[in-house]
Write a protein that holds these residues in place. Sequence first.
Motif, PDB file in Angstrom:
ATOM      1  N   ARG A  76      -0.004  25.808 -37.007  1.00 31.56           N
ATOM      2  CA  ARG A  76       0.236  25.867 -35.570  1.00 31.56           C
ATOM      3  C   ARG A  76      -0.534  27.039 -34.965  1.00 31.56           C
ATOM      4  O   ARG A  76      -0.450  28.152 -35.482  1.00 31.56           O
ATOM      5  CB  ARG A  76       1.744  26.042 -35.356  1.00 31.56           C
ATOM      6  CG  ARG A  76       2.176  26.155 -33.927  1.00 31.56           C
ATOM      7  CD  ARG A  76       3.689  26.155 -33.817  1.00 31.56           C
ATOM      8  NE  ARG A  76       4.232  24.808 -34.003  1.00 31.56           N
ATOM      9  CZ  ARG A  76       5.441  24.422 -33.580  1.00 31.56           C
ATOM     10  NH1 ARG A  76       6.225  25.286 -32.962  1.00 31.56           N
ATOM     11  NH2 ARG A  76       5.868  23.190 -33.779  1.00 31.56           N
ATOM     12  N   ASP A 148      -0.970  20.687 -36.414  1.00 26.48           N
ATOM     13  CA  ASP A 148       0.306  20.801 -35.703  1.00 26.48           C
ATOM     14  C   ASP A 148      -0.064  21.230 -34.282  1.00 26.48           C
ATOM     15  O   ASP A 148      -1.231  21.129 -33.885  1.00 26.48           O
ATOM     16  CB  ASP A 148       1.223  21.815 -36.425  1.00 26.48           C
ATOM     17  CG  ASP A 148       2.645  21.798 -35.876  1.00 26.48           C
ATOM     18  OD1 ASP A 148       3.362  20.828 -36.128  1.00 26.48           O
ATOM     19  OD2 ASP A 148       3.029  22.748 -35.170  1.00 26.48           O
ATOM     20  N   THR A 192       1.876  10.113 -36.243  1.00 22.56           N
ATOM     21  CA  THR A 192       3.161  10.718 -35.872  1.00 22.56           C
ATOM     22  C   THR A 192       3.749  10.003 -34.657  1.00 22.56           C
ATOM     23  O   THR A 192       4.932   9.633 -34.644  1.00 22.56           O
ATOM     24  CB  THR A 192       3.015  12.226 -35.602  1.00 22.56           C
ATOM     25  OG1 THR A 192       2.264  12.797 -36.666  1.00 22.56           O
ATOM     26  CG2 THR A 192       4.362  12.901 -35.503  1.00 22.56           C
ATOM     27  N   ASN A 223      -0.957  15.088 -29.263  1.00 21.58           N
ATOM     28  CA  ASN A 223      -1.130  14.074 -30.304  1.00 21.58           C
ATOM     29  C   ASN A 223       0.117  13.195 -30.427  1.00 21.58           C
ATOM     30  O   ASN A 223       0.034  11.971 -30.375  1.00 21.58           O
ATOM     31  CB  ASN A 223      -1.460  14.773 -31.632  1.00 21.58           C
ATOM     32  CG  ASN A 223      -1.543  13.784 -32.783  1.00 21.58           C
ATOM     33  OD1 ASN A 223      -0.541  13.489 -33.412  1.00 21.58           O
ATOM     34  ND2 ASN A 223      -2.711  13.239 -33.028  1.00 21.58           N
ATOM     35  N   VAL A 224       1.281  13.820 -30.547  1.00 20.16           N
ATOM     36  CA  VAL A 224       2.506  13.048 -30.788  1.00 20.16           C
ATOM     37  C   VAL A 224       2.928  12.269 -29.534  1.00 20.16           C
ATOM     38  O   VAL A 224       3.133  11.048 -29.575  1.00 20.16           O
ATOM     39  CB  VAL A 224       3.656  13.981 -31.256  1.00 20.16           C
ATOM     40  CG1 VAL A 224       4.932  13.182 -31.497  1.00 20.16           C
ATOM     41  CG2 VAL A 224       3.253  14.740 -32.510  1.00 20.16           C
ATOM     42  N   ALA A 296       6.987  18.318 -27.657  1.00 20.16           N
ATOM     43  CA  ALA A 296       6.210  19.544 -27.422  1.00 20.16           C
ATOM     44  C   ALA A 296       6.752  20.671 -28.307  1.00 20.16           C
ATOM     45  O   ALA A 296       6.457  20.723 -29.490  1.00 20.16           O
ATOM     46  CB  ALA A 296       6.241  19.907 -25.946  1.00 20.16           C
ATOM     47  N   ASN A 319       9.185  19.112 -33.547  1.00 17.96           N
ATOM     48  CA  ASN A 319      10.000  19.720 -34.596  1.00 17.96           C
ATOM     49  C   ASN A 319      11.024  20.648 -33.958  1.00 17.96           C
ATOM     50  O   ASN A 319      10.677  21.489 -33.128  1.00 17.96           O
ATOM     51  CB  ASN A 319       9.111  20.525 -35.550  1.00 17.96           C
ATOM     52  CG  ASN A 319       8.392  19.626 -36.533  1.00 17.96           C
ATOM     53  OD1 ASN A 319       8.996  18.740 -37.131  1.00 17.96           O
ATOM     54  ND2 ASN A 319       7.100  19.838 -36.692  1.00 17.96           N
TER      55      ASN A 319
HETATM   56  P1  NAD Z   1      -0.448  19.063 -29.353  1.00 16.60           P
HETATM   57  O1  NAD Z   1      -0.954  20.455 -29.277  1.00 16.60           O
HETATM   58  O2  NAD Z   1      -1.383  17.955 -29.631  1.00 16.60           O
HETATM   59  O3  NAD Z   1       0.339  18.686 -27.996  1.00 16.60           O
HETATM   60  C1  NAD Z   1       1.380  19.441 -27.485  1.00 16.60           C
HETATM   61  C2  NAD Z   1       1.706  18.934 -26.091  1.00 16.60           C
HETATM   62  O4  NAD Z   1       2.864  19.634 -25.603  1.00 16.60           O
HETATM   63  C3  NAD Z   1       0.606  19.178 -25.074  1.00 16.60           C
HETATM   64  O5  NAD Z   1       0.562  18.083 -24.172  1.00 16.60           O
HETATM   65  C4  NAD Z   1       1.072  20.429 -24.348  1.00 16.60           C
HETATM   66  O6  NAD Z   1       0.532  20.558 -23.034  1.00 16.60           O
HETATM   67  C5  NAD Z   1       2.554  20.153 -24.312  1.00 16.60           C
HETATM   68  N1  NAD Z   1       3.371  21.342 -24.059  1.00 16.60           N
HETATM   69  C6  NAD Z   1       3.224  22.586 -24.557  1.00 16.60           C
HETATM   70  N2  NAD Z   1       4.169  23.392 -24.040  1.00 16.60           N
HETATM   71  C7  NAD Z   1       4.934  22.634 -23.227  1.00 16.60           C
HETATM   72  C8  NAD Z   1       6.060  22.888 -22.412  1.00 16.60           C
HETATM   73  N3  NAD Z   1       6.593  24.106 -22.335  1.00 16.60           N
HETATM   74  N4  NAD Z   1       6.580  21.861 -21.700  1.00 16.60           N
HETATM   75  C9  NAD Z   1       6.041  20.626 -21.759  1.00 16.60           C
HETATM   76  N5  NAD Z   1       4.986  20.321 -22.521  1.00 16.60           N
HETATM   77  C10 NAD Z   1       4.428  21.320 -23.240  1.00 16.60           C
HETATM   78  O7  NAD Z   1       0.714  19.114 -30.448  1.00 16.60           O
HETATM   79  P2  NAD Z   1       1.304  17.904 -31.293  1.00 16.60           P
HETATM   80  O8  NAD Z   1       0.549  17.845 -32.567  1.00 16.60           O
HETATM   81  O9  NAD Z   1       1.433  16.714 -30.434  1.00 16.60           O
HETATM   82  O10 NAD Z   1       2.748  18.481 -31.667  1.00 16.60           O
HETATM   83  C11 NAD Z   1       3.827  18.386 -30.760  1.00 16.60           C
HETATM   84  C12 NAD Z   1       5.123  18.592 -31.513  1.00 16.60           C
HETATM   85  O11 NAD Z   1       5.230  17.615 -32.548  1.00 16.60           O
HETATM   86  C13 NAD Z   1       5.275  19.933 -32.215  1.00 16.60           C
HETATM   87  O12 NAD Z   1       6.630  20.319 -32.186  1.00 16.60           O
HETATM   88  C14 NAD Z   1       4.850  19.638 -33.631  1.00 16.60           C
HETATM   89  O13 NAD Z   1       5.406  20.560 -34.562  1.00 16.60           O
HETATM   90  C15 NAD Z   1       5.431  18.255 -33.801  1.00 16.60           C
HETATM   91  N6  NAD Z   1       4.808  17.458 -34.849  1.00 16.60           N
HETATM   92  C16 NAD Z   1       3.481  17.199 -34.854  1.00 16.60           C
HETATM   93  C17 NAD Z   1       2.925  16.420 -35.866  1.00 16.60           C
HETATM   94  C18 NAD Z   1       1.476  16.032 -35.875  1.00 16.60           C
HETATM   95  O14 NAD Z   1       1.076  15.248 -36.759  1.00 16.60           O
HETATM   96  N7  NAD Z   1       0.651  16.498 -34.957  1.00 16.60           N
HETATM   97  C19 NAD Z   1       3.752  15.927 -36.899  1.00 16.60           C
HETATM   98  C20 NAD Z   1       5.128  16.189 -36.855  1.00 16.60           C
HETATM   99  C21 NAD Z   1       5.635  16.960 -35.824  1.00 16.60           C
END
Ligand code: NAD
Length: 418
Positions: A76, A148, A192, A223-224, A296, A319
């Motif tokens: 992360r 992440d 995811t 991404n998610v 997020a 998460n």
């Molecule tokens: P990412 O960086 O691709 O996207 C994160 C998104 O959240 C962005 O759109 C960002 O603008 C938004 N965001 C950030 N702060 C925010 C807030 N305060 N309010 C609203 N939106 C906000 O990240 P990701 O990979 O999509 O991961 C998102 C979540 O999913 C995390 O908690 C991560 O741990 C979890 N996760 C990701 C994966 C993966 O494969 N990428 C797998 C399991 C869990």
Amino acid sequence: MNELFKSDAFENSVAQFEKVCNILELEDWIVEKFRTPQRTLIVDCPIHMDNGKVKVFSGYRIQHNQTLGPCKGGIRFHPTVDMGEVASLAMNMTWKCALSELPFGGAKGGITVDPKSLSSNELQSLSRRYTAEILPIIGPNKDIPAPDLGTDPQIMSWIMDTYSMSVGYTSPSVVTGKPLNIGGSLGREEATGFGVAFATEAAISYEKKELSNMEVVIQGFGNVGSYAALKLKEMGCIIVAISDSKGGIYNPFGLPIEHIAELHKEGMKISDYEEADKITNEELFGIDCDIFVPSALGGVINENNASKLKCSLIVEGANGPTTPGADEILEDRGVKVLPDILANSGGVIVSYFEWVQGIQEFYWQKEIVFDELKTRIQNKYNKLIEYAVDKRLTLRSAALMMGIQRVADATRLRGIYP
Ligand code: NAD
């Protein structure tokens, strides 16, 4: 509580763990072992900034438990990253991998940085220096990072290249979430988010309801969130609101997610989309819907807002989005929570497929990846709900217990070294 990891995130993970330990009646030594991470590495990452100055960033790689196999967990890049948050996420990964019956332990890594504040050169330097610093403890049979929050396939490529240059041969299986042409898996990018949709579908069909026309709100469009939105819309849901870190948009008749996703990929902020009402991230929590999907940050559903949510199902794409206090309020209100360790397990499941494909040097078709993912998530949901109903538990407690039990059984069998 180990003072080193003191933080809200770690306290929440430990509280969830301890709650179910009492029901599982685990031996004291196993509880003590699982309560803190197995190995913690803190690193300093100095890099040359574009302005000629040197800046030092703090990074971490924490391996919570490797009883079931090499560690697995994302990296992360975010300004709020600290040791407690990384330890909490690493613990979560141990239970998630065990619940999904993957041959992995749990880990997590991170750097305290806003990646958007760095140029591409600075981001590459930081990714490579961080990799060099954690290199002694990562590897295809030791610990396999993945993307992440704030990291992506490009960063995975730099990690893979730095590791490969250091060991002297190309080692694709040291990371997952890589681009396709350097050993990535078809479907990993969508995994995811699609997994979130498959888990939602399993939960709704278990209740003999239809996903079609259900109203969905999604927080986070990375991404998610974006792939969850696309898949849920394809399944017939109406996505009424979405947001990113700058704010959100709302249309009670549904948003054109495919079009918005395209514009977002080209750099548009969600709140700059003009053909919908603008809302704040706070207002998003009050929107009437059937399903709320936090995708997020952690801790966003807490005691202050859990009573405001107007949905009947929360599917945890992120998460740790729900605090233990919020869980109690939601349980009292009859709002069902599909916990992160099942709901977002699609990422680590397809990471596992990517790791297997890399080791075998035999690559799968996309349909096989998605079919296998869907089957695994549906089967796991069905086992989980049966266990939860049988033992009168929430889905979170049931999921944690199934994961923890598996690691505890393996720990007992392996015994204590030396
Ligand atoms: P990412 O960086 O691709 O996207 C994160 C998104 O959240 C962005 O759109 C960002 O603008 C938004 N965001 C950030 N702060 C925010 C807030 N305060 N309010 C609203 N939106 C906000 O990240 P990701 O990979 O999509 O991961 C998102 C979540 O999913 C995390 O908690 C991560 O741990 C979890 N996760 C990701 C994966 C993966 O494969 N990428 C797998 C399991 C869990």
